[in-house]
Structures are given as structure tokens and as C-alpha cells.
Design a protein around this motif. Structure first.
Motif, PDB file in Angstrom:
ATOM      1  N   ARG A 402      19.353  -7.902 -13.755  1.00  0.00           N
ATOM      2  CA  ARG A 402      19.171  -7.463 -15.047  1.00  0.00           C
ATOM      3  C   ARG A 402      20.397  -6.279 -15.709  1.00  0.00           C
ATOM      4  O   ARG A 402      21.173  -5.300 -14.478  1.00  0.00           O
ATOM      5  CB  ARG A 402      17.748  -5.820 -14.663  1.00  0.00           C
ATOM      6  N   LEU A 403      20.760  -6.124 -15.974  1.00  0.00           N
ATOM      7  CA  LEU A 403      21.918  -6.119 -17.087  1.00  0.00           C
ATOM      8  C   LEU A 403      21.707  -4.639 -17.927  1.00  0.00           C
ATOM      9  O   LEU A 403      21.013  -5.045 -19.270  1.00  0.00           O
ATOM     10  CB  LEU A 403      23.330  -7.121 -17.577  1.00  0.00           C
ATOM     11  N   VAL A 404      22.366  -3.501 -17.998  1.00  0.00           N
ATOM     12  CA  VAL A 404      22.321  -2.841 -18.534  1.00  0.00           C
ATOM     13  C   VAL A 404      23.612  -1.755 -18.555  1.00  0.00           C
ATOM     14  O   VAL A 404      24.106  -1.006 -17.842  1.00  0.00           O
ATOM     15  CB  VAL A 404      21.329  -1.429 -17.704  1.00  0.00           C
ATOM     16  N   PRO A 405      24.145  -1.734 -20.389  1.00  0.00           N
ATOM     17  CA  PRO A 405      25.326  -2.158 -20.340  1.00  0.00           C
ATOM     18  C   PRO A 405      25.357  -0.572 -20.661  1.00  0.00           C
ATOM     19  O   PRO A 405      24.466  -0.304 -21.274  1.00  0.00           O
ATOM     20  CB  PRO A 405      25.796  -2.984 -21.047  1.00  0.00           C
ATOM     21  N   THR A 406      26.141  -0.179 -20.630  1.00  0.00           N
ATOM     22  CA  THR A 406      26.583   1.615 -21.896  1.00  0.00           C
ATOM     23  C   THR A 406      27.967   1.280 -22.335  1.00  0.00           C
ATOM     24  O   THR A 406      27.723   2.289 -23.270  1.00  0.00           O
ATOM     25  CB  THR A 406      26.541   2.827 -19.914  1.00  0.00           C
ATOM     26  N   GLY A 407      28.636   0.291 -21.904  1.00  0.00           N
ATOM     27  CA  GLY A 407      30.390   0.313 -22.899  1.00  0.00           C
ATOM     28  C   GLY A 407      29.980  -0.735 -24.582  1.00  0.00           C
ATOM     29  O   GLY A 407      29.233  -1.157 -24.524  1.00  0.00           O
ATOM     30  N   LYS A 408      30.983  -0.810 -24.741  1.00  0.00           N
ATOM     31  CA  LYS A 408      31.224  -1.490 -26.563  1.00  0.00           C
ATOM     32  C   LYS A 408      31.002  -2.766 -25.083  1.00  0.00           C
ATOM     33  O   LYS A 408      31.191  -4.004 -25.858  1.00  0.00           O
ATOM     34  CB  LYS A 408      32.345  -1.183 -26.916  1.00  0.00           C
ATOM     35  N   THR A 409      31.866  -3.095 -24.488  1.00  0.00           N
ATOM     36  CA  THR A 409      32.270  -4.284 -22.980  1.00  0.00           C
ATOM     37  C   THR A 409      31.072  -5.181 -22.787  1.00  0.00           C
ATOM     38  O   THR A 409      31.423  -3.416 -21.279  1.00  0.00           O
ATOM     39  CB  THR A 409      33.687  -5.369 -24.034  1.00  0.00           C
ATOM     40  N   CYS A 410      31.319  -5.402 -21.655  1.00  0.00           N
ATOM     41  CA  CYS A 410      31.031  -5.672 -20.181  1.00  0.00           C
ATOM     42  C   CYS A 410      30.820  -6.769 -19.959  1.00  0.00           C
ATOM     43  O   CYS A 410      30.858  -7.933 -20.214  1.00  0.00           O
ATOM     44  CB  CYS A 410      29.131  -5.747 -20.270  1.00  0.00           C
ATOM     45  N   LYS A 411      32.249  -6.681 -18.638  1.00  0.00           N
ATOM     46  CA  LYS A 411      32.496  -7.472 -17.511  1.00  0.00           C
ATOM     47  C   LYS A 411      31.368  -8.050 -16.254  1.00  0.00           C
ATOM     48  O   LYS A 411      31.428  -6.759 -15.738  1.00  0.00           O
ATOM     49  CB  LYS A 411      34.134  -7.804 -17.881  1.00  0.00           C
ATOM     50  N   VAL A 412      31.040  -8.818 -16.651  1.00  0.00           N
ATOM     51  CA  VAL A 412      29.687  -9.409 -15.515  1.00  0.00           C
ATOM     52  C   VAL A 412      30.759 -10.105 -14.545  1.00  0.00           C
ATOM     53  O   VAL A 412      31.442 -11.291 -14.463  1.00  0.00           O
ATOM     54  CB  VAL A 412      28.223 -10.455 -15.462  1.00  0.00           C
ATOM     55  N   THR A 413      31.336  -9.651 -13.170  1.00  0.00           N
ATOM     56  CA  THR A 413      31.948 -10.134 -12.068  1.00  0.00           C
ATOM     57  C   THR A 413      30.653 -11.078 -11.333  1.00  0.00           C
ATOM     58  O   THR A 413      30.292 -10.524 -10.939  1.00  0.00           O
ATOM     59  CB  THR A 413      32.788  -9.690 -11.554  1.00  0.00           C
ATOM     60  N   VAL A 414      31.105 -12.593 -10.578  1.00  0.00           N
ATOM     61  CA  VAL A 414      30.096 -12.709  -9.960  1.00  0.00           C
ATOM     62  C   VAL A 414      30.890 -13.585  -8.779  1.00  0.00           C
ATOM     63  O   VAL A 414      31.518 -14.191  -9.227  1.00  0.00           O
ATOM     64  CB  VAL A 414      29.690 -14.265 -10.754  1.00  0.00           C
ATOM     65  N   ASN A 415      29.973 -12.589  -7.927  1.00  0.00           N
ATOM     66  CA  ASN A 415      30.758 -13.225  -6.441  1.00  0.00           C
ATOM     67  C   ASN A 415      29.912 -13.542  -5.439  1.00  0.00           C
ATOM     68  O   ASN A 415      28.559 -13.902  -6.091  1.00  0.00           O
ATOM     69  CB  ASN A 415      31.329 -11.901  -5.273  1.00  0.00           C
ATOM     70  N   SER A 416      29.928 -14.356  -4.425  1.00  0.00           N
ATOM     71  CA  SER A 416      28.853 -15.053  -3.715  1.00  0.00           C
ATOM     72  C   SER A 416      29.571 -14.405  -1.964  1.00  0.00           C
ATOM     73  O   SER A 416      30.407 -15.103  -1.549  1.00  0.00           O
ATOM     74  CB  SER A 416      28.619 -16.450  -4.055  1.00  0.00           C
ATOM     75  N   ILE A 417      28.244 -14.254  -0.746  1.00  0.00           N
ATOM     76  CA  ILE A 417      28.917 -13.547   0.228  1.00  0.00           C
ATOM     77  C   ILE A 417      28.298 -14.870   1.009  1.00  0.00           C
ATOM     78  O   ILE A 417      26.971 -15.695   1.322  1.00  0.00           O
ATOM     79  CB  ILE A 417      27.550 -12.767   0.771  1.00  0.00           C
ATOM     80  N   THR A 418      29.214 -15.694   1.550  1.00  0.00           N
ATOM     81  CA  THR A 418      28.916 -16.210   2.528  1.00  0.00           C
ATOM     82  C   THR A 418      29.977 -15.876   4.458  1.00  0.00           C
ATOM     83  O   THR A 418      31.375 -15.994   4.576  1.00  0.00           O
ATOM     84  CB  THR A 418      29.938 -17.425   1.885  1.00  0.00           C
ATOM     85  N   ASN A 419      28.405 -16.040   4.993  1.00  0.00           N
ATOM     86  CA  ASN A 419      29.007 -15.870   5.984  1.00  0.00           C
ATOM     87  C   ASN A 419      30.326 -14.172   6.488  1.00  0.00           C
ATOM     88  O   ASN A 419      30.545 -14.436   7.802  1.00  0.00           O
ATOM     89  CB  ASN A 419      29.985 -16.914   6.748  1.00  0.00           C
ATOM     90  N   GLY A 420      30.056 -13.702   5.998  1.00  0.00           N
ATOM     91  CA  GLY A 420      30.560 -12.020   5.831  1.00  0.00           C
ATOM     92  C   GLY A 420      31.387 -12.114   4.441  1.00  0.00           C
ATOM     93  O   GLY A 420      31.904 -11.275   4.768  1.00  0.00           O
ATOM     94  N   GLN A 421      31.310 -13.064   4.121  1.00  0.00           N
ATOM     95  CA  GLN A 421      32.999 -12.950   3.371  1.00  0.00           C
ATOM     96  C   GLN A 421      32.774 -12.918   2.360  1.00  0.00           C
ATOM     97  O   GLN A 421      31.577 -14.692   1.807  1.00  0.00           O
ATOM     98  CB  GLN A 421      33.849 -13.733   3.729  1.00  0.00           C
ATOM     99  N   THR A 422      33.321 -12.081   1.184  1.00  0.00           N
ATOM    100  CA  THR A 422      32.579 -12.413   0.102  1.00  0.00           C
ATOM    101  C   THR A 422      33.910 -13.183  -1.088  1.00  0.00           C
ATOM    102  O   THR A 422      35.086 -12.816  -0.600  1.00  0.00           O
ATOM    103  CB  THR A 422      32.385 -10.953   0.020  1.00  0.00           C
ATOM    104  N   LEU A 423      33.102 -14.372  -1.587  1.00  0.00           N
ATOM    105  CA  LEU A 423      34.433 -15.132  -2.568  1.00  0.00           C
ATOM    106  C   LEU A 423      34.150 -14.855  -4.288  1.00  0.00           C
ATOM    107  O   LEU A 423      32.558 -15.165  -4.079  1.00  0.00           O
ATOM    108  CB  LEU A 423      34.095 -16.076  -2.153  1.00  0.00           C
TER     109      LEU A 423
END
Length: 565
Positions: A402-423
Motif C-alpha cells: 500500500r503506497l501512501v504518497p505525500t508529495g508531488k512525485t513518488c519514487k518507489v525503490t524495490v530491493n530484495s533481501i537474500t541471505n541477509g544481503q539487500t540487493l
């Protein structure tokens, strides 16, 4: 003081001192200070490796001594095990002292940024200098060596070197091989002729006159000096233990990747091994690139997270490098170090975004979307963040957010956590818009008023805010409205409209009809009187029941009029 041909260690100190002088003579940039922190980290890694090598070496010697007793009945080297324990204790004591200074400067004098892990006061000079040399007149005590931690460290290092020399000289028969303190010490005062500024300085002032981050790097280098002294002594003692039990002419490191193209977010794996055979040889593997797991057959598997950061923004794939170190024990003691380096291709996985409700992001609203990376399959373990907004995860599905933006634009960053590392997988850029304005409807006697007819004075009037149909269908929890109050005014004469009645709605749901009484003043008015119904404080209630004032309505839009008959 030291003179003549400079040792590699003295050359290193002189070079670091040159850099320190340059730092003191200029406005130190963050990049230079960060470089010292990087050097400190690499020296720390080397020191930790030296510690592991030392332990492994001593354990191997003890095992060999036990085998001599068991297989040959040889007991002449049994006492050597106690010597090894004593050496280990002495080394641990001096390295522990160095670590104590490193921890104090890092945590108490500088402090560490909890988010970046960087020193907060890497350029600290005054407290750092006082810690080492003492306060005020104390820095001139003890023949200009100060009365701080540097003088104490000087003495401890000398004690350690004297101990190493004593054990070494006790175990050599040839007098020419005996060590002397002035050749082995770690705290010799620099010869002015060999230093950059040609000034007479004590070891204490020469070593610790500089920013905190540089001193941390020097302390890490001292740990390596200590391990070097220990290793030299252990090599000597190892000659007392039996001869080699195996011979290998050459060892070659090999890595065999499972795949050479890996989607970003998944794991690259390669098998590490050396081409040799011997029951006595057990290689050890390490890597700064990823996780190493030693296998029962003596090989190892290196697992590296494929990072999307190596992919250029305009390309579908990029190259990621990896490296590993294989240490093979030598028959004569110590280790042979073999380096492995390689590359694999990281391919950008496609981020698939579908909307669970809407195709646009509305400001301060619950925009439910599905974000998936099909190429990762079950390995997809998302960590999603947004600029100028909030991300609320779904407990039932990791793909729904659920995205709740508050500004005029919104940059969504997608990471995936694998074996304790954030990629990092990628970014999604959204334009954010305001929710559509609701319509203001007025009904008279149950029928929508079109504004063209005169109405009876006793009419029943109702107001209602009607949400946009599509917005209400897709985001019903955000399509609720309230009004602060209603004021009834009448133009009873040629003057301005006069307030006749005021109604406090109490914040009730305005999407349902709100009754408005015209008041006694209207009933007494003459036919043709113009009546104004003015609405104040229109607000939307969002999914969190937060009141979001809608200031887009003009006073004309908030004012409805009718004429009584």
C-alpha cells in the motif's frame, strides 16, 4: 634513533606521516578521511586473517607434537606446547590493548553513524591528541614523550618485543642468528634526516600527531607488526617439530561457476577447489565477495548476491566481479595463498507492477498495488521504500503493498533481501495527483434542486457531498467526506445577506444527506427573498480516519442559492 637504510615498515610510516602533514596543511575533504577509514578496514581484515593463520599454525604444531609422542615416543617437544600457549597469550594481550584504543577512539571520541557505519568525527584532532599525549604540560613529560596513552603503549610494545626476542634467542644455537632489540623494536624514534619535515620528534608525537581516522589506521598496522613478530618466532619454533609428511610440487586454484548469467537479486554460485590430492592438505577458503561454504570433499562453494547496481541504466545487463582466497598449508609450516578472481553477468529482472485498485497514485490515499519480480520466483523477498510517502506491507502477500504518497512525485525503490544481503532491483517513478473533488448536491423536498424554481418557505432542505464515482469504487476507504458547518443567509432588503441560521454538523458523514433548517427568519420573509446556503470546512477522511482539509473549493462553489415563494 633509526638511521641508515630504512626498513619497509619505516618507509610506510614516513609515507603515512607525509599524508598526515598534507592533511594538517589543507582543508581536509571527506573523501580523504573516508580513504583512511577504508585503509583501516583493509588493515583490520588483514589482521583478522593473520590471527586465523596464527591459530591454525599453532594448532598444527601441537597436533604434530602429539603425533610425535604417539607414533615415535618422542617427548622432547612436549614443553613447546606450553610455550605456544604463552606466545598466544602475550600476542592476544598486546592486540587486545590496541583494540581497546581503537574502540575508545571509534565509539567514545568520534562516534559512529548508525545508518552509514562511518565515523562521525573522523577529522577530530584535539581530543585525539590529548588522549595520546596528555593535557597541557603533560605532553612534555617523560622526555617529550607525553603522559598519555602513547607513552603507555610504547612501553607495552617494547615489553612484547623483548619477550619475542628472549624466546627466539633461547631457541637458536648460532649466535649470529640471535636478535637484538634495536633491530626488532616497533617504537624507534625517527631520524630527522629521514622524515619529511626533518624535525626532531619522539615516536609518540611522530605516530599520533594527526586526525583520528589516520591514527586508527596506524593502530591496525601495529597489529600486523605484532603478528609479523609472532610469525617469525613461530617459524623458528616449527623447525623443532618433525619433517614434512607430504610433498606437492604445485597447487592451482580452480573455480567452476554453476551459471555465468544470473538475474539481479538471485545468487551466483561457483565451486572453489585446488588441483592436488593429499590427505594431509586441507585448504581453507575465504572471500570478501560473498558467503563461502566448505564441502565434505574439500572443495567450497562461493555464493555471491547478484547486484542490480552493476547494470548501467541504459543496458539490460552488466558484469559483476568476485574474488576469493584459498590458503593451502605447507609442509614446512605456514600457508600458501592462492587468489581466485572471476566475473559473471547480471541480467536485470523485470519488475511487474499491477494495480489492485487504481492506475494512478492519489495523494494521502491508500493506493494498493502489486509489485512482483517473476524472475526471482520464491527468492523474491521484497523490501520496498518510497520517497515522499509511506509504504505499508501486506501481511498475507509479500507482493501486495500500500503506497501512501505525500508529495508531488513518488519514487518507489524495490530491493530484495537474500541471505541477509539487500540487493537493489530497480526504481519506479510515479506522478502523484490529488483525489477528485466531490460534488456538492442540494435536494429540496427529496428532489435535486436545479436552481431555476422558487421553493416554499417550509421546504425540507438536504445537503450531500457526492464522491467521484470511479474514485469511490476503487478507494472507498478514502472517499468519505465531512463539512464543518452550514450557515443560512437571506437578503431581506436591499442590503447585504443577513445570517438567519447556523448549523453545526458535528463532523458527520457528509456523503449521507445532512438536513438544513431555513429558520424562522425565512418563514417571515416576503416572497422572492433570495436565500444563501453556505458550507464551511470541507474535508476528506482518509483510510486512517485522518481529516484532510480540501482547500480547493472556492467560496462561490461552497455557496448555494435559492429563492422562496
Amino acid at each position: 634513533m633509526a638511521s641508515g637504510k630504512l626498513s619497509p615498515r619505516q618507509k610506510m610510516i614516513n609515507m603515512m606521516y607525509l599524508v598526515l602533514l598534507a592533511l594538517l596543511a589543507m582543508n581536509v575533504s571527506a573523501e580523504i578521511l573516508n580513504a583512511f577509514q577504508i585503509i583501516k578496514g583493509k588493515l583490520n581484515t588483514s589482521a583478522n586473517t593473520a590471527l586465523l593463520n596464527s591459530k591454525s599454525f599453532m594448532d598444527g604444531m601441537k597436533t604434530k607434537i602429539d603425533e610425535e609422542v604417539k607414533n615415535q615416543g618422542k617427548t622432547s617437544n612436549v614443553g613447546l606446547k606450553d610455550t605456544l600457549d604463552q606466545i598466544k597469550s602475550k600476542t592476544a594481550e598486546i592486540v587486545g590493548l590496541l583494540d581497546t584504543h581503537i574502540n575508545y577512539l571509534t565509539n567514545d571520541v568520534s562516534g559512529v553513524d548508525p545508518e552509514t557505519g562511518k565515523l562521525m568525527r573522523a577529522d577530530e584532532l584535539e581530543k585525539n591528541y590529548q588522549y595520546w599525549m596528555g593535557n597541557g604540560a603533560e605532553e612534555d613529560m617523560n622526555d617529550k614523550r607525553g603522559n598519555g596513552k602513547a607513552f603507555e603503549l610504547h612501553q607495552k610494545l617494547d615489553e612484547y618485543v623483548n619477550y619475542i626476542i628472549a624466546v627466539h634467542n633461547k631457541n637458536v644455537k648460532d649466535p649470529s642468528q640471535q636478535l637484538k632489540f634495536d633491530q626488532e623494536n616497533l617504537t624507534d624514534d625517527p631520524d630527522p634526516a629521514t622524515t619529511i619535515d626533518h624535525q626532531v620528534k619522539t615516536w609518540e608525537r611522530y605516530i599520533f600527531e594527526g586526525p583520528l581516522t589516520a591514527n586508527l589506521a596506524i593502530l591496525e598496522s601495529m597489529k600486523l607488526d605484532v603478528y609479523e613478530k609472532e610469525k617469525k618466532l613461530l617459524d623458528l619454533l616449527n623447525t623443532r617439530v618433525g619433517a614434512a609428511t607430504f610433498k606437492v610440487d604445485q597447487v592451482v586454484p580452480v573455480d567452476a561457476p554453476f551459471a555465468t548469467i544470473v538475474p539481479a537479486g538471485l545468487q551466483f554460485q561457483t565451486r572453489l577447489l585446488v588441483t592436488m590430492t593429499s590427505a594431509q592438505i586441507k585448504p581453507t577458503y575465504s572471500s570478501g565477495s560473498g558467503r563461502v561454504e566448505t564441502q565434505p570433499d574439500g572443495t567450497a562453494i562461493l555464493t555471491v548476491g547478484a547486484s542490480g547496481g552493476v547494470i548501467p541504466s541504459d543496458k539490460p545487463e552488466g558484469k559483476q566481479s568476485y574474488s576469493a582466497t584459498i590458503q593451502v598449508p605447507k609442509a614446512t609450516g605456514g600457508f600458501e595463498t592462492l587468489n581466485v578472481q572471476g566475473q559473471f553477468t547480471v541480467r536485470r529482472p523485470e519488475i511487474v507492477v499491477t494495480s489492485a485498485a487504481v492506475q494512478v497514485l492519489y495523494r494521502n490515499c491508500a493506493n494498493d498495488v502489486n509489485i512482483d519480480v517473476p524472475a526471482l520466483g520464491d527468492n523474491y523477498n521484497p523490501q520496498i521504500t518510497a520517497s515522499s510517502g509511506e509504504v505499508i506491507t501486506n501481511q498475507q502477500s509479500k507482493k501486495k503493498v500500500r503506497l501512501v504518497p505525500t508529495g508531488k512525485t513518488c519514487k518507489v525503490t524495490v530491493n530484495s533481501i537474500t541471505n541477509g544481503q539487500t540487493l537493489k532491483i530497480g526504481d519506479l517513478d510515479y506522478k502523484v495527483i490529488e483525489p477528485p473533488k466531490p460534488s456538492i448536491n442540494m435536494a429540496i423536498n427529496g428532489k435535486t434542486y436545479n436552481g431555476s424554481q422558487m421553493v416554499p418557505k417550509s421546504s425540507r432542505i438536504q445537503l450531500r457531498l457526492e464522491p467521484d464515482e470511479d474514485f469511490a469504487a476503487n478507494l472507498p476507504a478514502d472517499a468519505r467526506y465531512s463539512i464543518g458547518g452550514v450557515q443560512v443567509l437571506a437578503q431581506l432588503s436591499l442590503g447585504p445577506p443577513t445570517p438567519i441560521n447556523s448549523i453545526n454538523t458535528g463532523g458527520q458523514d457528509a456523503t449521507k444527506p445532512i438536513n438544513v433548517a431555513l429558520g424562522q427568519g425565512i418563514r417571515d420573509a416576503r416572497p422572492g427573498t433570495k436565500v444563501y446556503v453556505k458550507i464551511s470546512d470541507i474535508a476528506r477522511l482518509n483510510f486512517k480516519n485522518q481529516r484532510v482539509v480540501d482547500g480547493r473549493f472556492t467560496e462561490v462553489e461552497r455557496t448555494l442559492s435559492l429563492v422562496v415563494e
